[in-house]
Design an enzyme around this catalytic site. Structure first.
Site, PDB file in Angstrom:
ATOM      1  CD  GLU A 167     -14.066 -98.398 -49.809  1.00 38.55           C
ATOM      2  OE1 GLU A 167     -13.342 -98.356 -48.781  1.00 38.55           O
ATOM      3  OE2 GLU A 167     -13.712 -97.921 -50.906  1.00 38.55           O
ATOM      4  CG  ASP A 180      -6.045 -91.187 -52.004  1.00 36.92           C
ATOM      5  OD1 ASP A 180      -5.762 -89.972 -51.958  1.00 36.92           O
ATOM      6  OD2 ASP A 180      -6.230 -91.802 -53.061  1.00 36.92           O
TER       7      ASP A 180
END
EC number: 2.7.1.23
Length: 297
Positions: A152, A77
């Protein structure tokens, strides 16, 4: 020459020379695609690891975003996050081959990629768009630094862990003040990442929403907050903070923040065009990755 019958014509393979297995995957995908007469380009970071491939096949990520209509990201990821912040600016679809750990964003098995990838190349896939966040550090009314985040934006202390003080405004309306170790502002995509570890909610990836998750707040009443995706979030850093803070984007890019600064977080106009195999299920991914129980009957 472009084949108008194909879903994709120019394909970019993106990744880093992490280990021999990852390099083997890059090479396997390259030869498998070229054997089908696709135009294949590669991430410039792979040049030294793949000397057998012609040098003119390699290019930097920005150029790959311009030239290709499909990007295959090999890795975990983390690789997908780095690619997403760049490729979201372009009209390019992205799919991942998992060579990492959890792999929430990378669907394809590196040892059995051929059949599902062939279906994708034939146009049999699920397409979705994921939004990013923009983060800006304002000082004395001017933007001092900025970057984007796919997962984020995190406000946190610099090198030494300690409590920090700040105020949170949503669309210029005061929401709350806080003393804590920091704050996580997450996209739905990032809700299964750092935000989840901090006790934040899991958001369905198609939600137009942003979660605000306190990190070890010095109060028992603080709870995560979910706001509409179009809201503009402003963090006013208390001048009483004694040291420089940081804003991290996806844990990969760090922006310095001084006492008295403002941090503005808002939805990016860019969207990442993710594609998945036809049998993709977000809830299957959650069950599999988080160890949820299977059906009882």
């Amino acid at each position: 020459m472009m084949d108008m019958k194909r879903a994709f014509n120019v394909i970019a393979i993106i990744g880093k020379p992490r280990d021999p297995n990852a390099i083997k995957t890059h090479l396997s995908i390259y030869h498998w695609l070229t054997d089908q007469n696709y135009t294949v380009l590669l991430d410039d970071r792979l040049r030294e690891a793949l000397p057998e491939i012609p040098a003119d096949r390699f290019n930097h990520l920005l150029k790959l975003g311009e030239l290709a209509d499909l990007a295959i990201v090999v890795g975990g990821d983390g690789n997908m996050l780095g690619a997403a912040r760049v490729l979201s600016r372009f009209d390019i679809s992205v799919i991942g081959v998992n060579r990492g750990n959890l792999g929430f964003l990378t669907d394809l098995d590196p040892d059995n990629f051929e059949e599902p990838l062939q279906a994708v190349l034939n146009g049999d896939f699920v397409k979705e768009e994921r939004f990013l966040l923009e983060a800006e550090v304002h000082r004395h009314g001017q933007v001092k630094s900025h970057n984007s985040a796919f997962n984020e934006v995190v406000l946190h202390p610099g090198q030494v862990a300690h409590m920090i003080e700040f105020e949170v405004y949503i669309d210029d309306t005061f929401a709350f003040s806080q003393r804590s170790d920091g704050l996580i502002i997450s996209t739905p995509t990032g809700s299964t990442a750092y935000s989840l570890s901090g006790g934040g909610p899991i958001l369905s990836p198609n939600l137009n929403a942003i979660s605000i998750v306190p990190m070890f707040p010095h109060t028992l009443s603080s709870r995560p907050l979910v706001v509409e995706g179009k809201r503009h979030i402003k963090l006013c850093i208390s001048p009483e903070n004694r040291t420089t803070l940081e804003v991290s984007c996806d844990g990969q890019v760090s922006l310095p923040v001084s006492p008295g600064d403002e941090v503005h977080i808002f939805q990016s106009p860019s969207r990442l065009k993710l594609i998945h195999p036809k049998d993709y299920s977000y809830y299957h991914i959650l069950r599999n990755k988080l160890g949820w129980s299977s059906k009882l009957f």
